[in-house]
Design an enzyme around this catalytic site. Structure first.
Site, PDB file in Angstrom:
ATOM      1  N   GLU A  86       0.835  -1.209   0.000  1.00 39.45           N
ATOM      2  CA  GLU A  86       0.000   0.000   0.000  1.00 39.45           C
ATOM      3  C   GLU A  86       0.868   1.257   0.000  1.00 39.45           C
ATOM      4  O   GLU A  86       0.590   2.226  -0.693  1.00 39.45           O
ATOM      5  CB  GLU A  86      -0.921  -0.001   1.229  1.00 39.45           C
ATOM      6  CG  GLU A  86      -2.031  -1.030   1.144  1.00 39.45           C
ATOM      7  CD  GLU A  86      -2.756  -1.203   2.480  1.00 39.45           C
ATOM      8  OE1 GLU A  86      -3.985  -1.102   2.492  1.00 39.45           O
ATOM      9  OE2 GLU A  86      -2.071  -1.432   3.502  1.00 39.45           O
ATOM     10  N   CYS A 132      60.276  -6.102   2.669  1.00 41.68           N
ATOM     11  CA  CYS A 132      60.896  -7.037   1.734  1.00 41.68           C
ATOM     12  C   CYS A 132      61.581  -6.225   0.647  1.00 41.68           C
ATOM     13  O   CYS A 132      61.022  -5.270   0.133  1.00 41.68           O
ATOM     14  CB  CYS A 132      59.824  -7.947   1.128  1.00 41.68           C
ATOM     15  SG  CYS A 132      60.376  -8.763  -0.376  1.00 41.68           S
ATOM     16  N   LYS A 143      31.719   5.264  30.180  1.00 42.83           N
ATOM     17  CA  LYS A 143      31.958   4.239  29.163  1.00 42.83           C
ATOM     18  C   LYS A 143      31.998   2.843  29.774  1.00 42.83           C
ATOM     19  O   LYS A 143      32.317   2.662  30.945  1.00 42.83           O
ATOM     20  CB  LYS A 143      33.295   4.532  28.468  1.00 42.83           C
ATOM     21  CG  LYS A 143      33.212   5.705  27.514  1.00 42.83           C
ATOM     22  CD  LYS A 143      33.565   5.228  26.137  1.00 42.83           C
ATOM     23  CE  LYS A 143      34.263   6.279  25.309  1.00 42.83           C
ATOM     24  NZ  LYS A 143      34.743   5.706  24.052  1.00 42.83           N
ATOM     25  N   LEU A 174      31.935  15.288  25.317  1.00 45.83           N
ATOM     26  CA  LEU A 174      31.516  15.082  26.704  1.00 45.83           C
ATOM     27  C   LEU A 174      32.694  14.635  27.552  1.00 45.83           C
ATOM     28  O   LEU A 174      33.597  13.952  27.073  1.00 45.83           O
ATOM     29  CB  LEU A 174      30.439  13.993  26.768  1.00 45.83           C
ATOM     30  CG  LEU A 174      29.101  14.312  26.109  1.00 45.83           C
ATOM     31  CD1 LEU A 174      28.149  13.153  26.296  1.00 45.83           C
ATOM     32  CD2 LEU A 174      28.511  15.594  26.686  1.00 45.83           C
ATOM     33  N   TYR A 176      19.039  13.342  20.057  1.00 40.96           N
ATOM     34  CA  TYR A 176      19.048  13.355  21.516  1.00 40.96           C
ATOM     35  C   TYR A 176      19.260  14.721  22.163  1.00 40.96           C
ATOM     36  O   TYR A 176      19.279  14.831  23.376  1.00 40.96           O
ATOM     37  CB  TYR A 176      20.066  12.365  22.067  1.00 40.96           C
ATOM     38  CG  TYR A 176      21.431  12.410  21.392  1.00 40.96           C
ATOM     39  CD1 TYR A 176      22.223  13.546  21.441  1.00 40.96           C
ATOM     40  CD2 TYR A 176      21.918  11.277  20.741  1.00 40.96           C
ATOM     41  CE1 TYR A 176      23.468  13.563  20.842  1.00 40.96           C
ATOM     42  CE2 TYR A 176      23.170  11.293  20.142  1.00 40.96           C
ATOM     43  CZ  TYR A 176      23.940  12.431  20.185  1.00 40.96           C
ATOM     44  OH  TYR A 176      25.163  12.454  19.587  1.00 40.96           O
ATOM     45  N   CYS A 185      58.993  -9.774  -5.800  1.00 41.96           N
ATOM     46  CA  CYS A 185      58.098 -10.349  -4.785  1.00 41.96           C
ATOM     47  C   CYS A 185      56.640 -10.331  -5.255  1.00 41.96           C
ATOM     48  O   CYS A 185      56.086  -9.283  -5.558  1.00 41.96           O
ATOM     49  CB  CYS A 185      58.226  -9.570  -3.487  1.00 41.96           C
ATOM     50  SG  CYS A 185      57.302 -10.299  -2.129  1.00 41.96           S
ATOM     51  N   CYS A 217      58.964 -14.363  -1.145  1.00 43.13           N
ATOM     52  CA  CYS A 217      59.920 -14.464  -2.255  1.00 43.13           C
ATOM     53  C   CYS A 217      61.344 -14.805  -1.813  1.00 43.13           C
ATOM     54  O   CYS A 217      62.206 -15.026  -2.652  1.00 43.13           O
ATOM     55  CB  CYS A 217      59.934 -13.164  -3.058  1.00 43.13           C
ATOM     56  SG  CYS A 217      60.716 -11.796  -2.205  1.00 43.13           S
ATOM     57  N   GLU A 269      21.014   7.905  28.719  1.00 39.87           N
ATOM     58  CA  GLU A 269      20.776   7.467  27.341  1.00 39.87           C
ATOM     59  C   GLU A 269      21.978   6.659  26.855  1.00 39.87           C
ATOM     60  O   GLU A 269      23.096   6.911  27.290  1.00 39.87           O
ATOM     61  CB  GLU A 269      20.582   8.691  26.422  1.00 39.87           C
ATOM     62  CG  GLU A 269      19.394   9.560  26.811  1.00 39.87           C
ATOM     63  CD  GLU A 269      19.389  10.901  26.079  1.00 39.87           C
ATOM     64  OE1 GLU A 269      19.708  10.932  24.889  1.00 39.87           O
ATOM     65  OE2 GLU A 269      19.077  11.919  26.726  1.00 39.87           O
ATOM     66  N   LYS A 311      25.174   5.538  24.867  1.00 39.58           N
ATOM     67  CA  LYS A 311      26.195   6.282  24.128  1.00 39.58           C
ATOM     68  C   LYS A 311      26.474   5.480  22.863  1.00 39.58           C
ATOM     69  O   LYS A 311      27.010   4.387  22.923  1.00 39.58           O
ATOM     70  CB  LYS A 311      27.463   6.423  24.967  1.00 39.58           C
ATOM     71  CG  LYS A 311      28.497   7.280  24.306  1.00 39.58           C
ATOM     72  CD  LYS A 311      29.702   7.491  25.212  1.00 39.58           C
ATOM     73  CE  LYS A 311      30.661   8.482  24.564  1.00 39.58           C
ATOM     74  NZ  LYS A 311      30.963   8.169  23.157  1.00 39.58           N
ATOM     75  N   CYS A 355      62.041 -12.737   3.274  1.00 43.48           N
ATOM     76  CA  CYS A 355      60.613 -12.618   2.983  1.00 43.48           C
ATOM     77  C   CYS A 355      59.984 -13.999   2.802  1.00 43.48           C
ATOM     78  O   CYS A 355      60.489 -14.806   2.023  1.00 43.48           O
ATOM     79  CB  CYS A 355      60.438 -11.789   1.720  1.00 43.48           C
ATOM     80  SG  CYS A 355      58.748 -11.786   1.110  1.00 43.48           S
TER      81      CYS A 355
END
Ligand SMILES: [Zn+2]
Length: 690
Positions: A48, A442, A330, A96, A241, A447, A427, A126, A128, A424
Site C-alpha cells: 500500500e 621485503c 563508558k 563530553l 538526543y 616479490c 619471495c 541514554e 552512548k 621474505c
C-alpha cells in the site's frame, strides 16, 4: 478564441488538482514514513505504501514544476558534488567528559549537587552510540542544513546525504497541538545496525572493495560521500538526543525534549533512555545496559548522563571543551583470555611484513576471534608477546581484535620468543628492518606479494611515467600472467594486450607508446621507479649527483653511501640490501637489455672522495675557517661531520675552549688535531685530487 481559453483553464485546473493531490500524497507518505521509521509501528502494508509513492512519482513526473526539494521522492540522492562545503555550528558542538569508573561518576554527581545546592538530581540516562554525531537544522519545519561535528566550531555540510536517510524527515509534523518550532537545531547520532554492517561488508568483499573496519567507520564513510546516491544505498539510521535551539517552543526537561521530538517526527531512542531519580539509579542503569549491550542491534560503548532539568543545566554552564551538566560513562572494553598458537607473517602489497597472532579460537561478544594483528616487531617486544603465551585479547568496536598483553603468570617455560624473519616468506629476498623495529620491508622487486603495487609505482609520474599503467591495469596484467616482474612490462606485445578484457586497439597503442617512451627516462626516475625501500624521489636525485651510473651505485659500499650527507645508516643499508639481491640485479639487467637509457644528467660530484667513510667532530673555536666552512670542506672530500664524539668518530678537531668532547675523545683514544693540523690535512687531501 473561446476554445483556447477553455483549454488553458482546463490545464490550469489540472495543475491545481495535481498540486492538491501532490500535497495530500506527500503528507500521507510523511506520516507513514514516521509510523514506519520513527515509531516502528506501521499502519500500512509495504504494498500500500509503495502504491502511494508510485502515484506521487507519476504526478511529479507529469508536473515537474510541482516537485519540491523536500518531497519524499527526493530521498534517493541528488547530483554528486565536488567537495563537502563547511558550515559553522550555531553553538559549538562540544564533546563530553568521559569516565570509566563508578567513583568518578559519583564525584560528578557530588560536584553538580554542590554547585546547584541540591540534595538530589534527576538524570536522563541514554545509550552512548558508537556512531557519528550530526546536527540538523530545520527552518520553518523544513530540513535546511545537516552537518558533521567537524572541529566542533565548523562541520561539513552533508545535507544532500542526510536527506537520503529515510529516518530523517525532510518536513517536521505537528501533533497533539504541538506545532514544530520556527527554527530547530537538533543533534543526534548516525549509526549502522550490526546486521546491516555485516551484509554491507559481505557485498563489498564480493565486489573486491575494501572492507570497513567497524560500523562507525562505515557510517562515517557513507555520510561523507560526495555522491548522495552512494549514501542512499547505505543502511543508515539516526537517533536524535539534544535540542540546541528551538525558536517558538521552550522545554523544561530533557525528558520533555525526547517526548516532543518524537511528536515532530524525529527519531529518538525512547526505549533505551531512562529517567533516573538519583546517581545510584543512574549507575544501576549503566550496569543494566552493559549486560544487554550484546543483545542490541547496534553498537553502544557506554551511557550518557544528562541533568534532566534544563534550568539546572543553564546554571552549571560549560567548560571550554565540554558541558558541566553531562557525563559519558563508558563500558569496560570486552576482553577474553586465549592462547597464541603461532605467529604468521603477512607480506602486504607495499612489501611491509606484519606479524599476525593465530589464536586458539575464542568468542568475544558473539564474534569468534582466531587472529589478531601484532602490528610490528617493536610492538611484540614492548608487550613481550611470545608464541604459546596465554594472552588477553580485546575487541573494541573494531572487527580486527588486538592482543592487550600476555599473562606472564601462566607461562610454563615452553613459550618461544618471536622474531620477524630475515627473509621474505613470499619471495625469499632479504628483509630490512627500521631502527625502531616498527617497519620491516621485503627488498625483492620480484616479490609476488607486492608486484601489482610495484608496477603501478614503477609507472607513476615521478617514476617512469607510463600513462595507462595504473593499479587497475597492473592487476589485470598480473592476473593474466603476462607480467611476472617489472622487466616484463618491456616485453608486452600488441596481440597479448588486445586479448585482454576491455582493451581496444587505441588504448593498446597508447599504452605501448607510453612504455616505449619511458625507456628515455633518466636514472633518477628509474631509481625512484625501482621502489628501493625508503628511497623516494628526492633521495633518488641525490644518489644521481654522487653516482654517474647505476653500476657505480650497485658497487657502492655502505660506508661510501653513508658518507653522503643526506644518507643515513638505514637508507645506506636499504640500498646495499636491494642491490645485493641477485633477482633484483637480473630484473635490472633485463630492462637494460630492453633498451632503457638510465642516463644521468645530475651527476655533478667529483668522484674524488678521499675522506669517504671517515667522520669528524669539531669542538672549541676555529679561527682560520668558520665551523660551517670547515664542515663543508670535509663533506666535499666525502667525509662526514657529526656533533657528538663516539667510537665511530675518526677525527676530532679541537680549537681553544674545547671541553667535554675533547675529554671523551682522549678517553676513546681517537685522533685529535688542532686547527693548524686540520688545515694541513685538508690541503694535503685536496692536492691529491688535482
Ligand atoms: Zn618478498
Amino acid at each position: 478564441m473561446k476554445k483556447t481559453t477553455d483549454l488553458l483553464s482546463r490545464s490550469n485546473n489540472d495543475k491545481q488538482e495535481a498540486k492538491k493531490a501532490i500535497n495530500t500524497l506527500q503528507e500521507q507518505i510523511r506520516y507513514h514514513n514516521y509510523r514506519y521509521y520513527v515509531l516502528d509501528d506501521p499502519v500500512l502494508s509495504d504494498g500500500e505504501f509503495d502504491r502511494l509513492m508510485v502515484k506521487l512519482q507519476a504526478l511529479e513526473d507529469k508536473f515537474p514544476e510541482l516537485q519540491s526539494p523536500d518531497s519524499p521522492t527526493q530521498q534517493v540522492g541528488g547530483a554528486p558534488g565536488t567537495e563537502l562545503s563547511s558550515v559553522p555550528h550555531p553553538t559549538p558542538m562540544l564533546s563530553l567528559q568521559t569516565v570509566y569508573d563508578k567513583d568518578e561518576v559519583k564525584n560528578f554527581d557530588k560536584r553538580c549537587r554542590e554547585n546547584l545546592n541540591k540534595e538530589d538530581i534527576q538524570y536522563m540516562a541514554e545509550p552512548k552510540y558508537d556512531g557519528l554525531a550530526v546536527e540538523l537544522i530545520y527552518d520553518k519545519g523544513r530540513l535546511s542544513i545537516a552537518a558533521t561535528r567537524g572541529d566542533g566550531q565548523t562541520g561539513e555540510n552533508i545535507t544532500a546525504n542526510i536527506k537520503t536517510i529515510k529516518e530523517v524527515p525532510l518536513v517536521l509534523i505537528g501533533q497533539e497541538g504541538i506545532a514544530p518550532p520556527d527554527r530547530l537545531v537538533v543533534r543526534g547520532e548516525i549509526y549502522m545496525l550490526l546486521d546491516e554492517f555485516k551484509q554491507l561488508n559481505e557485498q563489498r568483499a564480493k565486489a573486491g572493495e575494501p572492507l570497513f573496519a567497524n560500523p562507525r567507520n562505515a557510517a562515517a564513510g557513507s555520510l561523507r560521500q560526495l555522491d548522495p546516491k552512494v549514501t542512499a544505498q547505505r543502511p543508515l539510521h539516526i537517533f536524535l538526543y539534544q535540542v540546541v535551539q528551538s525558536e517558538g517552543h521552550s522545554f523544561k526537561t530533557q525528558f520533555e525534549v525526547l517526548q516532543t521530538l518524537t511528536k515532530w517526527g524525529l527519531k529518538v531512542n525512547r526505549e533505551k533512555s531512562q529517567l533516573c531519580s538519583g546517581i545510584e539509579e543512574a549507575i544501576d542503569y549503566h550496569q543494566h545496559l552493559a549486560q544487554i549491550r550484546d543483545s542490541l542491534k547496534y553498537e553502544i560503548d557506554g551511557v550518557v548522563y544528562k541533568i534532566n532539568l534544563l534550568s539546572d543545566r543553564q546554571e552549571l554552564g560549560f567548560r571550554t571543551r565540554n558541558p558541566r551538566w553531562a557525563l559519558a560513562y563508558k563500558f569496560k572494553p570486552r576482553q577474553m583470555t586465549t592462547s597464541i598458537k603461532a605467529i604468521e607473517v603477512q607480506v602486504g602489497r607495499t612489501g611491509v611484513l606484519t606479524p599476525v597472532a593465530i589464536l586458539e579460537p575464542v568468542r568475544i561478544s558473539g564474534v569468534e576471534v582466531s587472529r589478531a594483528s601484532l602490528h610490528n616487531q617493536s610492538e611484540i617486544e614492548r608487550k613481550d608477546i611470545r608464541i604459546g603465551d596465554t594472552v588477553l585479547v580485546e575487541r573494541a568496536g573494531d572487527v580486527i581484535p588486538y592482543v592487550v598483553k600476555p599473562i606472564t603468570e601462566k607461562r610454563t617455560g615452553s613459550e618461544h620468543i618471536f622474531h620477524l624473519p630475515d627473509q621474505c616468506p613470499v619471495c625469499g629476498s632479504e628483509v630490512i628492518m627500521s631502527e625502531d623495529k616498527k617497519k620491516a620491508l621485503c627488498t625483492g622487486i620480484t616479490c609476488e606479494a607486492q608486484l601489482r603495487k610495484r608496477i603501478s609505482h614503477f609507472a607513476s609520474k615521478g617514476g617512469m611515467d607510463i600513462e595507462g599503467l595504473g593499479e587497475k591495469m597492473a592487476v589485470q596484467l598480473v592476473n593474466s600472467g603476462m607480467v611476472k616482474d617489472l622487466s616484463s612490462i618491456y616485453q608486452l606485445q600488441e596481440t597479448d594486450l588486445l586479448a585482454m578484457e576491455r582493451m581496444a586497439e587505441k588504448s593498446t597503442d597508447n599504452l605501448l607508446q607510453a612504455i616505449e617512451a619511458s625507456k628515455d627516462k633518466n636514472l633518477s626516475n628509474f631509481l625512484f621507479a625501482l621502489g628501493i625501500p625508503i628511497v623516494g624521489e628526492h633521495l633518488a636525485r641525490v644518489l644521481c649527483e654522487y653516482f654517474a651510473t647505476i653500476d657505480d651505485l650497485m658497487k657502492a659500499s655502505q660506508d661510501k653511501l653513508f658518507s653522503i650527507k643526506e644518507i643515513g645508516p638505514e637508507v645506506a643499508s636499504s640500498i646495499t640490501a636491494f642491490f645485493a639481491n641477485p633477482k633484483n640485479l637480473q630484473v635490472i639487467e633485463e630492462m637494460r637489455q630492453a633498451g632503457l637509457s638510465m642516463s644521468n644528467p645530475y651527476y655533478t660530484k667529483e668522484s674524488f672522495q678521499p675522506l669517504a667513510g671517515t667522520s669528524f667532530v669539531f669542538t672549541g673555536t676555529l679561527e682560520h675557517w668558520t665551523r660551517d666552512k670547515a664542515k663543508q670542506l670535509v663533506e666535499s672530500l666525502g667525509g662526514r661531520t657529526t656533533n657528538s664524539v663516539s667510537k665511530e668518530t675518526n677525527y676530532v678537531v679541537a680549537g681553544p675552549g674545547a671541553g667535554s668532547k675533547l675529554q671523551k675523545a682522549e678517553e676513546l683514544n681517537l685522533s685529535i688535531m688542532n686547527e693548524q693540523e686540520f688545515i694541513q690535512f685538508i690541503e694535503k687531501h685536496q692536492k691529491k685530487g688535482q
